[in-house]
Design a protein around this motif. Sequence first.
Motif, PDB file in Angstrom:
ATOM      1  N   HIS A 128      -4.642  19.449 -24.048  1.00 32.16           N
ATOM      2  CA  HIS A 128      -5.667  18.732 -24.789  1.00 32.16           C
ATOM      3  C   HIS A 128      -5.445  17.228 -24.631  1.00 32.16           C
ATOM      4  CE1 HIS A 128      -6.916  22.482 -26.682  1.00 32.16           C
ATOM      5  NE2 HIS A 128      -5.641  22.728 -26.948  1.00 32.16           N
ATOM      6  N   THR A 129      -6.480  16.540 -24.243  1.00 25.05           N
ATOM      7  CA  THR A 129      -6.400  15.092 -24.083  1.00 25.05           C
ATOM      8  C   THR A 129      -7.789  14.500 -24.327  1.00 25.05           C
ATOM      9  OG1 THR A 129      -5.748  13.308 -22.572  1.00 25.05           O
ATOM     10  CG2 THR A 129      -6.760  15.259 -21.592  1.00 25.05           C
ATOM     11  N   PHE A 269       0.056  13.385 -20.365  1.00 28.99           N
ATOM     12  CA  PHE A 269       1.427  12.949 -20.508  1.00 28.99           C
ATOM     13  C   PHE A 269       2.272  13.447 -19.326  1.00 28.99           C
ATOM     14  CE2 PHE A 269       0.104  13.172 -25.090  1.00 28.99           C
ATOM     15  CZ  PHE A 269       0.069  11.796 -25.267  1.00 28.99           C
ATOM     16  N   GLU A 270       3.351  12.733 -19.083  1.00 31.31           N
ATOM     17  CA  GLU A 270       4.186  13.017 -17.916  1.00 31.31           C
ATOM     18  C   GLU A 270       4.720  14.445 -17.925  1.00 31.31           C
ATOM     19  OE1 GLU A 270       8.113  11.092 -15.669  1.00 31.31           O
ATOM     20  OE2 GLU A 270       7.455  10.344 -17.622  1.00 31.31           O
ATOM     21  N   THR A 309       2.947   3.345 -19.455  1.00 37.14           N
ATOM     22  CA  THR A 309       2.612   4.412 -20.408  1.00 37.14           C
ATOM     23  C   THR A 309       3.173   5.766 -20.013  1.00 37.14           C
ATOM     24  OG1 THR A 309       0.540   4.891 -19.249  1.00 37.14           O
ATOM     25  CG2 THR A 309       0.474   3.213 -20.985  1.00 37.14           C
ATOM     26  N   ARG A 310       3.697   5.901 -18.785  1.00 38.23           N
ATOM     27  CA  ARG A 310       4.259   7.158 -18.299  1.00 38.23           C
ATOM     28  C   ARG A 310       3.234   8.285 -18.376  1.00 38.23           C
ATOM     29  NH1 ARG A 310       7.302   5.643 -15.099  1.00 38.23           N
ATOM     30  NH2 ARG A 310       8.001   7.799 -14.894  1.00 38.23           N
ATOM     31  N   THR A 311       2.020   7.997 -17.926  1.00 39.40           N
ATOM     32  CA  THR A 311       0.951   8.991 -17.932  1.00 39.40           C
ATOM     33  C   THR A 311       0.360   9.120 -16.537  1.00 39.40           C
ATOM     34  OG1 THR A 311      -0.652   7.296 -18.585  1.00 39.40           O
ATOM     35  CG2 THR A 311       0.340   8.623 -20.345  1.00 39.40           C
ATOM     36  N   LEU A 312      -0.243  10.269 -16.285  1.00 34.34           N
ATOM     37  CA  LEU A 312      -0.858  10.564 -14.991  1.00 34.34           C
ATOM     38  C   LEU A 312      -2.374  10.579 -15.166  1.00 34.34           C
ATOM     39  CD1 LEU A 312      -0.507  11.548 -11.998  1.00 34.34           C
ATOM     40  CD2 LEU A 312      -0.688  13.876 -12.917  1.00 34.34           C
ATOM     41  N   ASN A 513       0.921   5.607 -24.569  1.00 32.62           N
ATOM     42  CA  ASN A 513       2.283   5.096 -24.649  1.00 32.62           C
ATOM     43  C   ASN A 513       3.204   6.236 -25.019  1.00 32.62           C
ATOM     44  OD1 ASN A 513       1.638   2.407 -24.158  1.00 32.62           O
ATOM     45  ND2 ASN A 513       0.917   2.184 -26.262  1.00 32.62           N
ATOM     46  N   ASP A 514       4.253   6.409 -24.193  1.00 34.19           N
ATOM     47  CA  ASP A 514       5.272   7.385 -24.525  1.00 34.19           C
ATOM     48  C   ASP A 514       6.098   6.789 -25.641  1.00 34.19           C
ATOM     49  OD1 ASP A 514       6.016   9.839 -24.000  1.00 34.19           O
ATOM     50  OD2 ASP A 514       7.170   9.422 -22.190  1.00 34.19           O
TER      51      ASP A 514
END
Length: 532
Positions: A128-129, A269-270, A309-312, A513-514
């Motif tokens: 879910h995003t 998220f990563e 943010t360590r996101t894809l 943001n992680d």
Amino acid sequence: MNQTPNEITASSKPKLKYALLIILSVLCGSALTLLVLKFAGDSHQTSMSEKTNEAEPLYWVAPMDPNFRRDQPGKSPMGMDLVPVFAEDAGSSNTNGPGTVSIAPNIVNNLGVRTAEASYSNLHVPIHTVGYVGYNEDNLVHIHARAQGWIDKLYVKSSGEQVANDQPLYALYSPELVNAQEEYLLAVNRGNKGLTNAALARLVALQMPKQAIDKLKETKTVQQTVEFRSPQAGVVDNLSIREGFFVNPERTLMSVASLDDIWVETEVFERHAAQVKVGLPVSMTLDYLPGEEWHGEVDYIYPTLNAQTRTLRARLRFPNSNQTLKPNMFAQVTIHTNLAENSLLVPSEAVIRTREQDRVVLALGDGKFKSVAVKLGAVVSGQAQILSGLEAGDKIVISAQFLLDSESSIDSDFMRMDNVDSHSMQAMPEPEVQSATVMGKVNEVKHDSRQLNISRGPIEKWGRGPATLDFDVLDTIDLSTLSAGSQVHFTFEIRAGEFVIVELMQHGQSQMNDSAQDESSNTDSHQGMQHD
């Protein structure tokens, strides 16, 4: 009336006879009882002696702890004499190992015991995003003028205006186009085919519309203003000209975008990056049309992660034939992934989860049940992944299992009878950290104490309503981009009774943001979140 001694003696004789008869009867009954008891005692001693002579005890156990066994008689840790266990006793009471519970069929029905079978299947894990609707850039056309000049007539007045294919957009007066037309007519009048073709090629290179070229050939008259048309149907965007503007090839006049299908830019998220693949089905909902759901697929996955943010980033494609979806809309997105193919799955309601271990109740057949320990994997969508402890085809209890487990776990070794790898079951997994992902609005940013006061939305899976809480933030999160009123989409975990935000995305900047945010709330709100 007075009686003589002889008369008294005569009247007492019958009474003495009755008394003697009663005493004799009591004596005879007592003697018979003693004989029966003696015979029964001798028979019991004989049977015990025969049993002892026929079979030696397998082992001795403590009366209060069947797992305490010894090879010879002795005392239990509680100071009680150990009880011998013979082969027939062990066979009748421990057929399926320690902890086996036997229940009559009618009691099983009264308890409402239901079972399910462990089987291999694909574990569906939804991610879910959130995402933002945008144009399909494959179908986005930017309009430039190849020749400089002045906008003599503008047929579209504002961005967002619908245009049809080949619809007039603007009329341009360009001295360069006028000269090119004159050169063409001069070459035609001279009858020089080479010059004519060269002049015609120059008109095409300057993107003079085909209708205008055909009119020039037919009328042999130079057109002072040339009308340019839309290359496709769609909507006008980035309109940057007005009538009378001077334009040149460097300037973008407008864009024409098709809305037959759209792109949705999203970020995951990563920790979910490895699960997202091109072609996965995606569902999407929007707040402005409750109850509506759109279905699309993952169209492209960007090759790098965001370093901050360590996101894809991923790009999703959705059909939009009725043009309901508009660019820049905010959407809730679910990417349907398969975490592991061919996983051993059981209904999640069958798993009994404790702080020390996870276990299920096996249905052994013939009214026998036994608690066994399992190693638990992912738990999603009502399915639990079993990493070890069960095999495909095992029947497990999915209702009334807590009652059966309370009886079986008293003396159960929590091991399968055919499980030879006993060491693999000794190290049980750590309790799974509870987490939830929710939307929220930042009310206050406390930089000194690194806290955020957030009004979060409801958490449906826990049955929790909206609440306003103070969240602690870990040092790894940059708070400089947050301010009062920021809309955030974050994930928090419950750690040792505290709430910790581990991931965060700020909607206004389309950034994740992680982080680790924790909910140390005001007293009432904290009580409302204790089980989140």
